[in-house]
Motif scaffolding. Structure first.
Motif, short mmCIF file in Angstrom:
data_model
loop_
_atom_site.label_atom_id
_atom_site.label_comp_id
_atom_site.label_asym_id
_atom_site.label_seq_id
_atom_site.Cartn_x
_atom_site.Cartn_y
_atom_site.Cartn_z
N GLN A 32 2.95 12.68 3.86
CA GLN A 32 2.20 11.42 3.81
C GLN A 32 1.61 11.08 5.17
OE1 GLN A 32 3.82 7.19 3.64
NE2 GLN A 32 3.34 7.53 1.49
N VAL A 33 2.38 11.27 6.24
CA VAL A 33 1.86 11.02 7.59
C VAL A 33 0.69 11.96 7.88
CG1 VAL A 33 2.41 11.10 10.05
CG2 VAL A 33 4.04 10.13 8.44
N HIS A 34 0.82 13.21 7.47
CA HIS A 34 -0.26 14.19 7.66
C HIS A 34 -1.54 13.71 6.97
CE1 HIS A 34 -2.30 18.02 8.02
NE2 HIS A 34 -2.38 18.14 6.70
N CYS A 35 -1.41 13.28 5.73
CA CYS A 35 -2.58 12.79 4.99
C CYS A 35 -3.15 11.53 5.64
CB CYS A 35 -2.21 12.51 3.54
SG CYS A 35 -1.76 13.99 2.59
N TYR A 36 -2.27 10.67 6.15
CA TYR A 36 -2.73 9.45 6.83
C TYR A 36 -3.54 9.80 8.07
CZ TYR A 36 -2.57 5.31 9.80
OH TYR A 36 -2.92 4.28 10.65
N ARG A 37 -3.09 10.78 8.84
CA ARG A 37 -3.84 11.17 10.03
C ARG A 37 -5.26 11.60 9.67
NH1 ARG A 37 1.36 13.90 11.89
NH2 ARG A 37 2.11 12.58 13.61
N ILE A 38 -5.39 12.36 8.63
CA ILE A 38 -6.70 12.89 8.26
C ILE A 38 -7.57 11.82 7.61
CG2 ILE A 38 -7.90 14.55 6.78
CD1 ILE A 38 -5.61 16.48 7.22
N GLY A 40 -6.91 8.24 7.55
CA GLY A 40 -6.98 6.96 8.25
C GLY A 40 -6.62 5.76 7.42
N SER A 41 -6.21 5.99 6.17
CA SER A 41 -5.88 4.90 5.25
C SER A 41 -4.55 5.20 4.59
CB SER A 41 -6.97 4.77 4.18
OG SER A 41 -6.49 4.09 3.02
N LEU A 42 -3.63 4.26 4.62
CA LEU A 42 -2.33 4.45 3.99
C LEU A 42 -2.48 4.56 2.49
CD1 LEU A 42 0.70 4.70 4.05
CD2 LEU A 42 0.87 2.22 4.30
N GLN A 43 -3.36 3.75 1.90
CA GLN A 43 -3.58 3.83 0.45
C GLN A 43 -4.09 5.20 0.06
OE1 GLN A 43 -3.06 1.48 -2.24
NE2 GLN A 43 -3.34 3.48 -3.20
N ASP A 44 -5.07 5.71 0.79
CA ASP A 44 -5.59 7.05 0.50
C ASP A 44 -4.52 8.11 0.72
OD1 ASP A 44 -8.03 6.03 -0.18
OD2 ASP A 44 -9.10 6.74 1.59
N ALA A 45 -3.69 7.93 1.76
CA ALA A 45 -2.64 8.90 2.04
C ALA A 45 -1.62 8.95 0.91
CB ALA A 45 -1.95 8.56 3.36
N GLU A 46 -1.28 7.80 0.35
CA GLU A 46 -0.34 7.77 -0.77
C GLU A 46 -0.93 8.49 -1.98
OE1 GLU A 46 0.26 3.58 -1.16
OE2 GLU A 46 1.98 3.56 0.19
N ASP A 47 -2.23 8.26 -2.23
CA ASP A 47 -2.88 8.94 -3.34
C ASP A 47 -2.92 10.45 -3.10
OD1 ASP A 47 -3.31 6.46 -4.45
OD2 ASP A 47 -5.43 6.35 -3.89
N ALA A 48 -3.24 10.85 -1.87
CA ALA A 48 -3.31 12.27 -1.55
C ALA A 48 -1.96 12.94 -1.69
CB ALA A 48 -3.85 12.46 -0.13
N LEU A 49 -0.88 12.25 -1.30
CA LEU A 49 0.46 12.81 -1.43
C LEU A 49 0.80 13.05 -2.90
CD1 LEU A 49 3.23 13.63 -0.35
CD2 LEU A 49 3.87 11.20 -0.43
N THR A 329 -4.96 -9.63 5.59
CA THR A 329 -3.65 -9.87 4.95
C THR A 329 -3.32 -8.80 3.91
OG1 THR A 329 -4.71 -11.31 3.31
CG2 THR A 329 -3.82 -12.35 5.29
N ASN A 330 -4.30 -8.01 3.48
CA ASN A 330 -4.05 -7.00 2.45
C ASN A 330 -2.99 -6.00 2.85
OD1 ASN A 330 -6.07 -8.17 0.92
ND2 ASN A 330 -7.66 -6.77 1.63
N VAL A 331 -2.83 -5.76 4.15
CA VAL A 331 -1.88 -4.72 4.60
C VAL A 331 -0.49 -5.29 4.84
CG1 VAL A 331 -3.80 -3.49 5.71
CG2 VAL A 331 -2.35 -5.00 7.09
N MET A 332 -0.32 -6.59 4.83
CA MET A 332 0.92 -7.18 5.30
C MET A 332 2.12 -6.90 4.40
SD MET A 332 -0.58 -10.73 6.98
CE MET A 332 0.99 -11.31 7.60
N THR A 333 1.90 -6.81 3.10
CA THR A 333 3.03 -6.56 2.20
C THR A 333 3.64 -5.18 2.46
OG1 THR A 333 1.49 -5.78 0.50
CG2 THR A 333 2.19 -8.09 0.40
N ARG A 334 2.87 -4.24 2.97
CA ARG A 334 3.40 -2.90 3.27
C ARG A 334 4.38 -2.94 4.43
NH1 ARG A 334 0.72 1.15 0.73
NH2 ARG A 334 -1.24 0.60 -0.32
N PHE A 335 4.35 -4.02 5.19
CA PHE A 335 5.27 -4.20 6.31
C PHE A 335 6.45 -5.10 5.93
CE2 PHE A 335 1.44 -2.70 8.18
CZ PHE A 335 1.81 -2.02 9.33
N GLY A 336 6.56 -5.41 4.66
CA GLY A 336 7.64 -6.29 4.20
C GLY A 336 7.41 -7.74 4.61
N LEU A 337 6.18 -8.09 4.91
CA LEU A 337 5.87 -9.45 5.34
C LEU A 337 5.43 -10.28 4.15
CD1 LEU A 337 3.88 -8.60 8.61
CD2 LEU A 337 6.21 -9.48 8.44
#
Length: 350
Positions: A32-38, A40-49, A329-337
Motif C-alpha cells: 500500500q505504501v508503494h502504491c501511495y508513493r507512485i 500520491g493518493s491514499l484512496q487510489d493506493a487502497e484501490d490499487a492494493l 476535512t475529507n482526509v481527517m477521518t483516516r487519522f481517527g479524527l
C-alpha cells in the motif's frame, strides 16, 4: 519459514482463500505504501492494493518462483499503478473553486497536484521490517515525506516507477527492468532523468538551500515545536506563529494549486483567513508522512462544538517550520479524527 511458505502456496493454489491471505498479509502494508508513493493518493493506493491482491489470487498458478513472492507482488502492484495513471479520469486535473473568498494573491503555482493526500503515520506502524536492497538511495523516513511524494508526482509514470523500484526499494537495474517489462538501459535512462527532477525539487523544498529537508521525527525539539504551534493557533497569536517559520517558508493547500512563499506571504494569509476576527480553534496533534500534523477545529458560533476545519502537515528543520500543507476535512477521518469536538474537556486530547 520456507517450508511454511511452500505449504501456504500449495494450499492457496488449490483454492484456499485463507492460505492466500496468510501468504500475502505480511506484504500488504508495504505494498500500500508503494502504491501511495507512485499515485500520491491514499484512496487510489487502497484501490490499487485491492486490485493487486485480486490479480495475484487469479494468477497465482503462474507464479513460478523465479523471483521471491514479495518481488512478484511488487511487479503486479507497480504495473497496476501504471495502468491507473494511464486512466486520466481517475483523478482531478483542475482544482475546484477555493473555499475562502478572501485569499491574498499567491506568490505562484504550487508543485503539489490536486490529488495529493497525506498518509497517516499510524499505518506506517504496521509495516513489517523490510530492509531495502543495496541499491537504495533514500532512507525509509525520507521516502515517505510529503516533499518526496510531491516530487514523485512531477515525474512521468515510468520514471516514477523506476525511481521508486531502484532508489527506494533498492532493486537492481535488471530486476527493475524485469518488473517493468523493459530493458536495463531504459530503466537507467529513466532513472537518470527522474533523479535530476526529484533532487531539484527536494533542494528547493529544503530550508537554507539544503538538498533535502532535515527531518528527525519525535525529537525533543520537534515536541517543543508542536506544543508552540498548537498554542499559537489556539491563542490566535499570529506573531507567535510567525516566529516558528523559516524566512522562505512555503504554504500550499491541495487541491488548490496555489503557493504562498515567505514570511510576509504567510503573515498575510494567516491574518486574512485563519486569524480573522470571530474565529477560535482547537488543535489535535497527530502525524502524517513521518511529519507533525494537526487536526484544526473551528468553533461553531451557534453550537457548543468545534467543527473539523482542515488538516495541517508541517515540514520541520531543527526548531523551525519550513513548509505547511493544508488538506481538506475529507482526509481527517483516516487519522481517527472526529468531525466535531465538544467545547469542554479538550485539554485531555493533547
Amino acid at each position: 519459514m520456507e517450508t511454511d511458505t511452500t505449504a501456504l502456496l500449495a494450499r492457496a493454489r488449490a483454492g484456499d482463500h485463507n492460505a492466500f491471505r496468510d501468504l500475502v498479509q505480511g506484504h500488504s502494508h508495504e505494498l500500500q505504501v508503494h502504491c501511495y508513493r507512485i499515485l500520491g493518493s491514499l484512496q487510489d493506493a487502497e484501490d490499487a492494493l485491492q486490485e493487486t491482491l485480486l490479480s495475484a489470487w487469479r494468477n497465482l498458478g503462474g507464479f513460478g518462483r523465479r523471483s521471491s513472492l514479495r518481488t512478484w507482488l511488487y511487479k503486479i502492484a507497480t504495473n497496476r499503478c501504471l495502468s491507473m495513471l494511464r486512466a486520466d479520469g481517475r483523478r482531478p486535473r483542475v482544482a475546484p473553486p477555493l473555499p475562502e473568498a478572501a485569499l491574498p494573491e499567491p506568490t505562484g503555482a504550487a508543485d503539489a497536484p490536486p490529488w495529493l493526500e497525506p498518509y497517516p503515520d499510524v499505518l506506517l506502524d504496521h509495516l513489517v521490517d523490510q530492509r531495502p536492497g543495496p541499491e537504495a538511495r533514500y532512507e525509509a523516513t525520507e521516502a515517505i515525506s510529503l516533499a518526496f511524494i510531491t516530487a514523485l508526482q512531477l515525474l512521468p509514470p515510468r520514471q516514477r516507477a523506476a525511481l521508486v523500484l531502484r532508489d527506494v526499494l533498492g532493486y537492481h537495474a535488471a530486476e527493475a527492468a524485469q518488473m517493468l517489462d523493459t530493458t536495463r538501459e531504459a530503466v537507467n535512462s529513466a532513472l537518470k532523468r527522474a533523479r535530476a527532477t526529484v533532487d531539484d525539487h527536494l533542494a528547493d523544498s529544503g530550508s537554507s538551500g539544503s538538498r533535502r529537508p532535515a527531518r528527525q521525527p519525535d525529537t525533543a525539539a520537534e515536541h517543543r515545536l508542536v506544543a508552540r504551534f498548537t498554542d499559537a493557533l489556539e491563542r490566535a497569536d499570529l506573531d507567535a506563529l510567525i516566529e516558528l517559520l523559516v524566512t522562505d517558508v512555503r504554504l500550499s493547500m491541495p487541491p488548490a494549486m496555489l503557493e504562498y512563499r515567505g514570511i510576509e506571504s504567510a503573515r498575510r494569509i494567516f491574518a486574512a483567513v485563519s486569524f480573522r476576527p470571530g474565529r477560535a480553534y482547537r488543535v489535535v496533534p497527530t502525524r502524517a508522512n513521518g511529519q507533525p500534523a494537526f487536526g484544526l477545529y473551528l468553533a461553531d458560533p451557534h453550537a457548543a462544538v468545534h467543527r473539523a476545519y482542515c488538516l495541517l502537515v508541517v515540514t520541520t528543520a531543527s526548531d523551525r517550520i519550513t513548509a505547511i500543507t493544508s488538506f481538506s476535512t475529507n482526509v481527517m477521518t483516516r487519522f481517527g479524527l472526529p468531525r466535531t469536538l465538544p467545547v469542554d474537556g479538550l485539554s485531555s486530547r493533547r
